[in-house]
Structure formats: structure tokens, C-alpha cells
Enzyme design. Structure first.
Site, mmCIF file in Angstrom:
data_model
loop_
_atom_site.group_PDB
_atom_site.id
_atom_site.type_symbol
_atom_site.label_atom_id
_atom_site.label_comp_id
_atom_site.label_asym_id
_atom_site.label_seq_id
_atom_site.Cartn_x
_atom_site.Cartn_y
_atom_site.Cartn_z
ATOM 1 N N ASP A 31 51.515 65.751 53.925
ATOM 2 C CA ASP A 31 51.667 65.534 52.483
ATOM 3 C C ASP A 31 50.635 66.405 51.756
ATOM 4 O O ASP A 31 49.676 66.891 52.364
ATOM 5 C CB ASP A 31 51.448 64.040 52.203
ATOM 6 C CG ASP A 31 51.467 63.696 50.728
ATOM 7 O OD1 ASP A 31 52.326 64.231 50.004
ATOM 8 O OD2 ASP A 31 50.610 62.906 50.300
ATOM 9 N N ASP A 33 49.320 65.980 47.820
ATOM 10 C CA ASP A 33 48.405 65.231 46.953
ATOM 11 C C ASP A 33 47.863 63.999 47.667
ATOM 12 O O ASP A 33 48.623 63.188 48.202
ATOM 13 C CB ASP A 33 49.120 64.801 45.662
ATOM 14 C CG ASP A 33 49.497 65.989 44.805
ATOM 15 O OD1 ASP A 33 48.635 66.487 44.072
ATOM 16 O OD2 ASP A 33 50.664 66.443 44.894
ATOM 17 N N ASP A 214 49.435 59.833 52.263
ATOM 18 C CA ASP A 214 48.692 58.739 51.649
ATOM 19 C C ASP A 214 49.537 57.810 50.805
ATOM 20 O O ASP A 214 49.094 56.723 50.437
ATOM 21 C CB ASP A 214 47.576 59.315 50.763
ATOM 22 C CG ASP A 214 48.130 59.925 49.481
ATOM 23 O OD1 ASP A 214 47.651 59.578 48.382
ATOM 24 O OD2 ASP A 214 49.056 60.753 49.556
#
Length: 270
Positions: A31, A33, A214
């Protein structure tokens, strides 16, 4: 619903992780961000550190690497700026690789006019809520509410729900202080990882897919790889139920984990 559980640290359990890597070809799915770049108040400022860029360059010399993000594909490619990795933007609706591989979900393209209409309605409905911001991506409309005063959070969601009620072929996804209005199709980050594994000839059992993320949207990938790969959740601010196998505390721990993979492959960042 999964219970919240204590997820062990991937760095503290490195010996255990190493045993799972033994005899396997590793493929990395990351991922952006909150994983490669910290969460910042303005998404436009979420740039990679020089150290992270160096780490990704070295990582891609040894392993297949894909960046899987909710960001629009052209923005994602610009922010990462590396030619030796694969990119899956818009939660996997838009995929591009260094070898020229490209994929856009046909059913998603068919719903672009409906997304256009939803974007216009959201712009009108949210205009009176200070701090609400729209970000149009090719295959979704992001409604950012990080800068909205807390008393008006529910008002933002009501407006999003009202627009979706008029567009039943669209759905609401969630993230960190963002709602994603996107095609209501069985496609997500997990499906994108599946597609990439197949496209790159990495579906065999000797391949260990490793996914780090996240956000709630990353749970689709963790779930898809459960029992098949290795999921790493970046804890961030909030504990939540997760299908991930191990945890990393923050972006710096992600970088440290990737550096260990580089070292394991006999490489060096510089």
C-alpha cells in the site's frame, strides 16, 4: 466479524518470518499512504522519503514489487516515480506494469458516467460543509473529511449515503477519514493482487505473496492471502480486527522490514 487480537510484530518475530520465507519466491505488494509514506493532513504532501525510494529501488532488483493503492493511477505513478515496479491504482481497477501490462476492469469503465453524475451531486451537496473535499479519481470519487469539524462528520456521511441511494450501482468504501464512492463490483485490492499474481506467473505454491498495508481497504488483500501468503498490517492510530499475520508499527518499520528482505536476498540499498 473478527475479534480484535494481539498481532505479533514482524520485526520481533523475524526468525519466525524467515522460516516462512525459506525455499519460497517472494512477491511484494505494498500500500502507499500510511505504509510507504506517512498519513499527512494534505494528501498531495504524502511523498516518499529518500530512504524509502532507495529501499524500493533495491527491493525491485531482487523481487517483483507492486504498489497497490486507492490513489488514481497517474498520481500513484508520479508519487512513486519508479520504472521497475507494478502499479495498481483506484483499489486495483487500473493496473500498469513496467513490461507494458495494463488492465482496466471493463465493468468499471461502463460505470464512469454514473461516477460523473455522483461527483456532480456530491460537489453540490457538500459545498456547505467547510473542510469537506472531493478528489475525483478515474474509478472513484473520494470524499475527504479529515478537516471537517467533528460535529459535522455525520452530515458528510448522510450526504454520501443520499447520493448512493440515487445510484445503486455504486457503493461506499471506507478509509482513514475518507469515503470512497466506487463501482459496486466484486473488485478490490485483493482481486488486484490475484490478477497480478496470475499475470506475472506467480500463482505456484513456491511463491509467497507478502502484502503490507494500514487501511481497512487492505483487509481485502489480507483476507485473499490468508493461508496462502503473508499479511503485514501497519498499526497506525487505531487497533482493529485484521486478517494480517504480523504487524509493523509505522512507515519506518515497514522500511526496516523491506531492508531485511533485501539483505536476505544478498543485496544492499546503496
Amino acid at each position: 466479524m473478527r475479534p480484535i487480537r494481539e498481532v505479533p510484530s514482524a520485526l520481533a518475530r523475524w526468525d519466525e518470518v524467515s522460516r516462512r520465507l525459506e525455499g519460497r519466491r517472494v512477491a511484494l505488494f505494498l500500500d502507499y499512504d500510511g505504509t510507504l509514506s506517512p498519513i499527512v493532513p494534505n494528501p498531495e504532501d504524502a511523498r516518499l522519503s529518500e530512504d524509502m525510494v532507495s529501499t524500493l529501488v533495491a527491493l525491485a532488483r531482487h523481487y517483483p514489487v507492486a504498489i497497490v493503492s486507492g490513489r488514481d493511477l497517474p498520481v500513484l505513478e508520479e508519487f512513486v516515480g519508479l520504472t521497475g515496479v507494478y502499479y495498481a491504482g483506484s483499489h486495483g481497477f487500473d493496473i500498469h506494469g513496467p513490461g507494458g501490462q495494463a488492465f482496466q476492469l471493463e465493468e468499471g469503465r461502463a460505470l464512469l458516467p454514473e461516477l460523473d453524475a455522483a461527483e456532480r451531486e456530491l460537489a453540490s451537496g457538500l459545498a456547505a460543509i467547510p473542510g469537506a473535499k472531493l478528489e475525483r479519481k478515474r474509478f472513484s470519487v473520494a470524499v475527504h473529511w479529515r478537516h471537517v469539524e467533528e460535529a459535522r462528520y455525520a452530515e458528510v456521511e448522510r450526504e454520501v449515503d443520499a447520493v448512493l441511494a440515487r445510484h445503486p450501482r455504486l457503493r461506499k468504501g471506507g478509509g482513514k477519514k475518507v469515503f470512497e464512492v466506487q463501482p459496486d463490483l466484486d473488485w478490490h485490492k485483493g482481486r488486484a493482487v490475484q490478477w497480478l499474481l496470475r499475470a506475472l506467473g506467480l500463482e505456484s505454491r513456491d511463491v509467497l505473496p507478502v502484502y503490507a498495508g494500514d487501511d481497512l481497504t487492505d483487509e481485502d488483500a489480507f483476507g485473499m492471502l490468508e493461508g496462502r501468503g503473508l499479511g503485514l498490517v501497519v498499526r497506525g492510530e487505531v487497533e482493529r480486527p485484521t486478517a494480517a499475520d504480523y504487524a509493523l508499527e509505522d512507515v519506518e518499520e515497514v522500511r526496516q522490514f523491506l531492508e531485511r528482505l533485501i539483505t536476505r536476498a544478498g543485496g544492499a540499498t546503496r
